[in-house]
Design an enzyme around this catalytic site. Structure first.
Site, short mmCIF file in Angstrom:
data_model
loop_
_atom_site.label_atom_id
_atom_site.label_comp_id
_atom_site.label_asym_id
_atom_site.label_seq_id
_atom_site.Cartn_x
_atom_site.Cartn_y
_atom_site.Cartn_z
CE LYS A 131 12.44 90.49 54.56
NZ LYS A 131 11.21 89.68 54.48
CE LYS A 133 17.40 81.22 50.94
NZ LYS A 133 15.93 81.13 50.68
CE LYS A 158 10.73 79.81 54.13
NZ LYS A 158 11.68 80.40 53.18
CB SER A 213 12.82 90.90 50.94
OG SER A 213 11.68 90.21 50.54
#
Ligand code: GLU
Length: 476
Positions: free
Chosen positions: A76, A100, A112, A368
């Site tokens: 993600k 994170k 990313k 998200s």
């Protein structure tokens, strides 16, 4: 193949900076070196060049998708559009996503993406072409999908791009009943969740508010508890900076300066964020805002007198050459990687509390996650329980009125009766996530006697990731 040449990070590269932060956590952990190496390294790097016809010319577009960790799937992370995009940057940002997600208990590996374009210099039509072609490239290589890798907005992208990604994915996978979950940050009308847009900024607000509630920490830097009256500087008025500024302003903090690319504005008495945005829309710049002083060099704004500094734009804005001049007592990393490791050491010596990015800007990916769950469950949050809660509340109020032989005033009744809708549930989930994440980091800081929040956050993240590797059973 010899181990030596495999994507070794270049000294002082952005990736190397994050490795340095990771390495600082090592002495507080007793984990096998090989496993730490595995956690640090990027699992898959996809670099692509594809042609797009822009006007009459064919342009070759450079783009990336990096999956930093497969310890949990899907991967993600956002996709950024910027002329500065490069492999090192995307690799680093994908690693930050892994840590994170671990900190806020979001069950994803980090990823990313990036496309090397200046979105301001490309027409909407061309951005659409580039986005759709990029998505097709991801589909071809199996780098996107609800259970594989789920992109989201980042610097230079938003709901519009996420809609195009979803639509392109759906056109290729029309039978996938979960196709909506292939990307998050979509508009609500396209399966998005209410509250996603402001989530990162709101998460920043919740995180800083929690720190400001800590009596011990506040007195160590000579500040009172609470946000009211605290002087704040925000660098970057994009989606994150704008929403964070608005929430701080509403909570009674004073936004003394706002900085953008073209310069900064300063008013000791405080700036009204929504008026600044209106001015920006009207004039195309934040400069010359009535009642505020212009600061031509935007970097200077970071060095002004304030209690809290929020860098909410790009990486490496606080470095060894300006760290000594920073006067803030708290720095909240709303952006990813805004402080270099050298600067970090200087700030620590100065006694400044740094709230690290891998915790503080996790609000975006948290919501998200809620959007992804909503898409997989095919039901809006609150749909099942709203009416039920309202009926229960009504019955409860009835009982209270009967027992007390008294009528509850209409206005108060209205507040108590209300059942939760989607935005209420999303915000309460985000608030809880940010508050509990903060305390987990603080507990580690205290119990392991770690000098700063960043290293404590890394210790928390690494322990969580090791735990899932052990559960996977791949290291018997
Ligand atoms: N781009 C955001 C971040 O850096 C959000 C990522 C996501 O929602 O997946 O955290």
């Amino acid at each position: 193949m010899s181990k030596k040449n495999q994507d070794k990070p270049v000294k002082n590269s952005f990736f190397n900076c994050i490795e340095k932060n990771f390495d600082k956590a090592e002495r507080f952990l007793s984990i096998e070196k090989g496993l730490l190496e595995q956690i640090k390294s990027c699992n898959a790097v996809y670099r692509m060049n594809f042609p797009v016809k822009i006007g009459k010319e064919i342009k070759v577009i450079e783009a990336y998708r990096v999956q930093h960790s497969h310890h949990k799937l899907p991967c993600k992370g956002g996709i950024r559009y910027s002329i500065k995009v490069n492999q090192d940057e995307i690799m680093t940002l994908s690693a930050l996503m892994t840590y994170k997600c671990a900190i806020v208990d979001v069950p994803f590996g980090g990823a990313k993406g990036g496309i090397k374009i200046d979105p301001q210099a490309v027409s909407e039509e061309d951005i659409e072409k580039i986005t759709r072609r990029y998505t097709s490239e991801l589909i071809k290589k199996n780098f996107i999908g609800p259970g594989i890798d789920v992109p989201a907005p980042d610097y230079g992208t938003g709901e519009r791009e996420m809609s195009w990604i979803f639509d392109t994915f759906l056109s290729v996978c029309p039978k996938d009943v979960d196709a909506l979950a292939c990307v998050t940050g979509k508009p609500v009308s396209q399966g998005g969740v209410r509250g996603r847009k402001e989530a990162t900024g709101l998460g920043v607000f919740y995180g800083i508010r929690e720190l400001c509630r800590m009596k011990e920490d506040m007195s160590s830097i000579g500040l009172d508890v609470g946000l009211v009256g605290k002087k704040i500087i925000i660098q970057g008025l994009g989606n994150v900076g704008y929403h964070a500024a608005t929430f701080f302003h509403e909570a009674g903090a004073i936004i003394v300066a706002l900085a953008e690319r073209e310069g900064a504005i300063y008013n000791q008495k405080g700036l009204n964020v929504s008026d600044v945005i209106l001015h920006l829309k009207k004039t195309g710049s934040i400069l010359n805002f009535p009642g505020a002083k212009n600061i031509e060099n935007t970097e200077t704004a970071l060095e002004l007198e304030c209690d809290i500094l929020i860098p909410a734009a790009l990486e490496n804005v606080i470095h060894k050459n300006n760290a000594n001049r920073i006067k803030a007592k708290i720095i909240g990393e709303a952006a990813n990687g805004p402080i270099t490791p050298e600067a970090d050491e200087i700030l620590e010596k100065k006694g400044i509390i740094v709230v690290p990015d891998i915790y503080l800007n996790a609000g975006g990916v948290t919501v998200s996650y809620f959007e992804w769950l909503k898409n997989l469950s095919h039901v809006r949050y609150g749909r099942m329980e709203k009416r039920f809660s309202e009926n229960m509340n009504a019955e409860l109020l009835q009982v209270i009125e009967t027992v007390c032989k008294n009528k509850i005033p209409k206005e108060e009744k209205k507040i108590i009766l209300k059942g939760p809708n989607e935005i209420d549930l999303v915000r309460s989930g985000l608030e809880d996530t940010m508050i509990s994440g903060f305390h987990k980091i603080l507990d580690i800081k205290k119990s392991s006697k770690i000098e700063n929040l960043r290293t404590s956050a890394f210790v928390l993240a690494i322990n969580k990731i090791v735990d899932s590797y052990e559960k996977l059973g791949i290291f018997p």
